[in-house]
Design an enzyme around this catalytic site. Structure first.
Site, PDB file in Angstrom:
ATOM      1  N   ASP A 188     -10.105  41.503  58.944  1.00 49.34           N
ATOM      2  CA  ASP A 188     -10.291  42.911  58.557  1.00 49.34           C
ATOM      3  C   ASP A 188     -10.412  42.991  57.038  1.00 49.34           C
ATOM      4  OD1 ASP A 188      -7.489  42.193  58.346  1.00 49.34           O
ATOM      5  OD2 ASP A 188      -7.084  44.294  57.917  1.00 49.34           O
ATOM      6  N   HIS A 527     -11.850  35.486  64.477  1.00 49.20           N
ATOM      7  CA  HIS A 527     -11.894  36.955  64.486  1.00 49.20           C
ATOM      8  C   HIS A 527     -12.178  37.400  63.055  1.00 49.20           C
ATOM      9  CE1 HIS A 527     -10.882  41.009  65.882  1.00 49.20           C
ATOM     10  NE2 HIS A 527     -10.271  41.179  64.718  1.00 49.20           N
ATOM     11  N   ASP A 576     -10.826  29.679  70.962  1.00 48.71           N
ATOM     12  CA  ASP A 576     -11.750  29.809  69.826  1.00 48.71           C
ATOM     13  C   ASP A 576     -12.709  30.957  70.114  1.00 48.71           C
ATOM     14  OD1 ASP A 576     -13.143  29.424  67.539  1.00 48.71           O
ATOM     15  OD2 ASP A 576     -14.034  27.508  68.113  1.00 48.71           O
ATOM     16  N   GLU A 585      -7.542  34.764  64.394  1.00 50.47           N
ATOM     17  CA  GLU A 585      -7.928  35.403  63.142  1.00 50.47           C
ATOM     18  C   GLU A 585      -7.661  34.416  62.003  1.00 50.47           C
ATOM     19  OE1 GLU A 585      -6.584  39.450  62.729  1.00 50.47           O
ATOM     20  OE2 GLU A 585      -7.820  39.787  60.957  1.00 50.47           O
TER      21      GLU A 585
HETATM   22  O1  9MR Z   1      -9.494  43.534  63.994  1.00 46.94           O
HETATM   23  C1  9MR Z   1      -8.118  43.820  63.755  1.00 46.94           C
HETATM   24  C2  9MR Z   1      -7.447  42.614  63.184  1.00 46.94           C
HETATM   25  O2  9MR Z   1      -8.029  42.298  61.959  1.00 46.94           O
HETATM   26  C3  9MR Z   1      -5.957  42.845  63.092  1.00 46.94           C
HETATM   27  O3  9MR Z   1      -5.284  41.679  62.725  1.00 46.94           O
HETATM   28  C4  9MR Z   1      -5.424  43.321  64.418  1.00 46.94           C
HETATM   29  C5  9MR Z   1      -3.924  43.604  64.382  1.00 46.94           C
HETATM   30  O4  9MR Z   1      -3.583  44.547  63.456  1.00 46.94           O
HETATM   31  O5  9MR Z   1      -6.102  44.467  64.850  1.00 46.94           O
HETATM   32  C6  9MR Z   1      -7.481  44.272  65.028  1.00 46.94           C
HETATM   33  O6  9MR Z   1      -8.070  45.450  65.360  1.00 46.94           O
HETATM   34  C7  9MR Z   1      -7.967  45.902  66.679  1.00 46.94           C
HETATM   35  C8  9MR Z   1      -6.948  46.998  66.784  1.00 46.94           C
HETATM   36  O7  9MR Z   1      -5.662  46.575  66.463  1.00 46.94           O
HETATM   37  C9  9MR Z   1      -6.963  47.593  68.160  1.00 46.94           C
HETATM   38  N1  9MR Z   1      -8.294  48.013  68.525  1.00 46.94           N
HETATM   39  C10 9MR Z   1      -9.275  46.942  68.468  1.00 46.94           C
HETATM   40  C11 9MR Z   1      -9.334  46.405  67.065  1.00 46.94           C
HETATM   41  C12 9MR Z   1     -10.457  45.393  66.885  1.00 46.94           C
HETATM   42  O8  9MR Z   1     -10.336  44.278  67.716  1.00 46.94           O
HETATM   43  O1  9MR Z   2       0.368  38.051  60.393  1.00 50.11           O
HETATM   44  C1  9MR Z   2       0.732  39.299  60.956  1.00 50.11           C
HETATM   45  C2  9MR Z   2       1.675  39.065  62.095  1.00 50.11           C
HETATM   46  O2  9MR Z   2       2.872  38.495  61.629  1.00 50.11           O
HETATM   47  C3  9MR Z   2       1.939  40.364  62.812  1.00 50.11           C
HETATM   48  O3  9MR Z   2       2.716  40.114  63.960  1.00 50.11           O
HETATM   49  C4  9MR Z   2       0.619  41.024  63.204  1.00 50.11           C
HETATM   50  C5  9MR Z   2       0.783  42.352  63.923  1.00 50.11           C
HETATM   51  O4  9MR Z   2       1.339  43.296  63.092  1.00 50.11           O
HETATM   52  O5  9MR Z   2      -0.164  41.236  62.058  1.00 50.11           O
HETATM   53  C6  9MR Z   2      -0.504  40.055  61.407  1.00 50.11           C
HETATM   54  O6  9MR Z   2      -1.220  40.356  60.271  1.00 50.11           O
HETATM   55  C7  9MR Z   2      -2.524  40.886  60.438  1.00 50.11           C
HETATM   56  C8  9MR Z   2      -2.557  42.206  59.701  1.00 50.11           C
HETATM   57  O7  9MR Z   2      -1.748  43.131  60.334  1.00 50.11           O
HETATM   58  C9  9MR Z   2      -3.973  42.732  59.532  1.00 50.11           C
HETATM   59  N1  9MR Z   2      -4.843  41.756  58.983  1.00 50.11           N
HETATM   60  C10 9MR Z   2      -4.876  40.528  59.733  1.00 50.11           C
HETATM   61  C11 9MR Z   2      -3.503  39.912  59.833  1.00 50.11           C
HETATM   62  C12 9MR Z   2      -3.539  38.583  60.582  1.00 50.11           C
HETATM   63  O8  9MR Z   2      -3.828  38.757  61.926  1.00 50.11           O
END
Ligand code: 9MR
Ligand code: 9MR
Length: 605
Positions: A188, A527, A576, A585
């Site tokens: 993101d 991701h 993957d 991610e």
């Molecule tokens: O794409 C988002 C990712 O970068 C974050 O780590 C993740 C957790 O915060 O959320 C992803 O976004 C999803 C969202 O939480 C829920 N709706 C779908 C989003 C895209 O896959």
């Molecule tokens: O690394 C983070 C993990 O410890 C948390 O459980 C998770 C859900 O809150 O979010 C991870 O961090 C994501 C962040 O919220 C949004 N950008 C991508 C990060 C890696 O997935």
């Protein structure tokens, strides 16, 4: 079938032989290879309860080592029945093959410089995830990864409106901040001060260690790796890109805001009160709503918003800016002054407002942290190491974390970062105290090595509860193991760091390298909103050197992970796949320890 793929190319005769040999073991090995002096271990997956013969042949076909496997047996973390193979006696550079019980593995390399390209690529990830600047082909490894600047003029207002828990945030009137720049967090495009902090610390810490060991091979030995490098070390230049962003997130003086004071029940409507927010840091700047995949940064059409300041973000700023002041002092004293002023202001603001937590916003990551004892300890440690001012020394010495056991750090648990800084900084603590900080790290490393003995794949991580981003947990343990080697000069610690790297680069049940572009079977569908070739053939795959978060069997939040829940052994809970954000991610706080450990192993070989 697996065997047949492995020996494909060696001709029909080999296939016929393969068909005749039953129940061959599967070989798992670091797909990058080994440094000549390093310990070298491989794993064979085989149900045999008897030991198995193995041999290593060189490129001329001569057997250079042989032995019997050591049976480990059933391994809970992988679900495999495994045997260990110690190849450490193979010390000459070259290309080899390992055969176990007659089955031949892929070739592997022994060479002194196997980690040089990985360290560079892992550093380059940070360049490629920069916001606010065009990504140029010449620095990005090719036109494939070039892109226009994302969010080039990020002058953001505060979030105003109702959050996910019904809290009504008034916004900040006409107040905006220019927060252009920094690194995107991950797949993101949010920019988070909590998480930016640990990632930046890790780069700055690597630089600080390199600076104190003049004989090390540094990034500055090579070509121009980042824009405006000049005569500077590209590692430090890259770190400053993020530091500048964190500095921009600091609230100016005489700013009052409506903020939630004190711990309030999570996911409820919060009570806000008037707070002097001067010197605090905004928690994040991010999109109002989640953008779909793919969305290249320059195509993001969501409004970008500043989210309310938090104590955690403020302490992340204080810690990294204090570290910045130390590193830049001999190079750019004006910048060092700027950093130190920001750090002291931030720390004072956090002491004034010690318990302001984030709200519940959609569109970006939460990074909510309910325990700030470690952030206070870390920030005080950095300020003490920089200033030697007893007022920070008092905070450090009074903290329970000053004497507590060290655990591997993560974005929400940063005490180890303070301990490391105190352990490597001369002149702040007494020598005896500094020695005790070092001992806390070697004791932690001993614990990781003890866990290694419990691990079928021989990694310094024996849990069967793999968190989101487990690969970074393992590599952060490797960082502590490497520091233990530095403090205690014992090669067994280095061996543990190598084992962690071996796992990430292929010695795992999935036979996968979790680093894009490195290894025979490397991750390639992260991701990510730009490196999304899987979703749009005009977009690139990930550049080399990007680490997947890795197996996760505790927070299986995405739709793909959900289908696997309860059905995979911890180390196998991974795919993957581009939509598997809880498994695959990539993120700045994960690539940072990859960079740190790769650079360490490369520099100290
Ligand atoms: O794409 C988002 C990712 O970068 C974050 O780590 C993740 C957790 O915060 O959320 C992803 O976004 C999803 C969202 O939480 C829920 N709706 C779908 C989003 C895209 O896959
Ligand atoms: O690394 C983070 C993990 O410890 C948390 O459980 C998770 C859900 O809150 O979010 C991870 O961090 C994501 C962040 O919220 C949004 N950008 C991508 C990060 C890696 O997935």
């Amino acid at each position: 079938m697996i065997l047949r793929l492995r020996i494909a190319g060696t001709g029909l005769a080999a296939l016929l032989v393969a068909a005749a040999v039953a129940a061959q073991p599967d070989i798992r090995i670091n797909q990058l290879g080994f440094q000549p002096e390093s310990s070298k271990h491989a794993i064979a997956v085989d149900t045999s309860t008897a030991t198995l013969p193995w041999s290593v042949t060189d490129s001329a076909g001569a057997v250079v080592a042989r032995g019997q496997t050591t049976r480990f047996g059933e391994d809970a973390a992988s679900g495999d029945h495994v045997h260990a193979i110690d190849l450490s006696e193979v010390t000459r550079s070259g290309e080899y093959r390992l055969a176990v019980n007659g089955a031949i593995g892929r070739s592997f390399v022994v060479a002194p410089d196997i980690y040089t390209p990985l360290a560079r690529a892992a550093l380059n990830y940070f360049y490629q995830t920069r916001a606010g600047i065009p990504i140029e082909a010449r620095f990005a490894g090719g036109a494939l990864w070039a892109r226009p600047a994302g969010h080039p003029h990020e002058v953001a207002p505060c979030f105003a409106g109702t959050d996910e828990s019904g809290t009504l945030w008034p916004g900040c009137g006409g107040y905006t901040r220019d927060v252009t720049g920094g690194w995107y967090d991950a797949g993101d495009q949010g920019k988070y001060v909590v998480n930016g902090g640990i990632a930046l610390w890790t780069l700055q810490n690597l630089y600080e260690l390199q600076r104190s060991t003049p004989q090390t091979r540094r990034f500055s030995d090579g070509a121009e790796l980042v824009p405006r490098q000049g005569r500077l070390d590209p590692l430090l230049v890259e770190a400053r890109w993020e530091m500048d962003f964190l500095l921009a997130m600091q609230v100016p003086d005489n700013m009052h805001m409506q903020l939630p004071v004190g711990r309030q029940p999570p996911r409820t409507k919060l009570t806000l009160s008037d707070v002097d927010a001067s010197g605090m840091a905004h928690h994040k700047v991010a999109d109002r709503q989640w953008t779909p995949l793919p969305t290249p940064p320059h195509k993001d059409s969501q409004p970008r918003l500043l989210y309310p300041p938090t104590t955690a973000a403020t302490l992340n700023l204080a810690a990294t800016a204090a570290q910045c002041a130390r590193l830049w002092r001999p190079i750019d004293p004006a910048y060092a002054d700027l950093c130190l002023k920001a750090a002291t202001r931030a720390f004072a603001a956090a002491q004034r407002n010690p318990d302001i937590f984030t709200g519940d916003f959609t569109g970006s990551g939460g990074y909510g942290d309910g325990n700030l004892a470690d952030e206070f300890y870390w920030a005080a440690a950095e300020l003490f190491a920089t200033t030697h001012d007893p007022k920070y020394g008092d905070v450090v010495r009074q903290a329970g974390l000053f004497t507590a056991a060290v655990r591997e750090p993560n974005w929400g648990s940063v005490a180890a970062l303070g301990t490391i800084t105190l352990a490597i900084s001369d002149g702040a603590l007494t020598l005896a105290e500094q020695g005790r900080q070092r001992a806390l790290i070697t004791t932690a490393a001993d614990g990781f090595l003890a866990e290694e003995a419990q691990s079928g794949y021989r990694i310094p991580y024996a849990t069967t509860a793999y968190p989101w981003g487990s690969n970074a947990s393992i590599l952060n343990r490797a960082m502590l193991l490497a520091l233990a080697e530095r403090f205690a000069s014992q090669t067994r610690y280095r061996g543990g760091a190598v084992d962690a790297m071996d796992y990430v680069l292929g010695r795992n049940p999935l036979d996968v390298s979790y680093v894009s572009g490195f290894g025979a079977r490397a991750m390639h569908n992260p991701h990510h909103r730009f490196w999304a070739h899987a979703l749009d053939s005009r977009l690139p795959p990930p550049p080399p050197g990007v680490l997947s978060g890795g197996p996760n069997n505790t927070a299986m939040a995405d739709d793909i992970a959900r289908t696997m829940k309860g059905k995979c052994a911890a180390q196998r809970c991974w795919r993957d796949e581009v939509y598997a954000y809880a498994l695959n991610e990539v993120a700045i706080n994960w690539n940072a320890p990859l960079l740190w450990v790769a650079a360490y192993l490369d520099e100290t070989r």
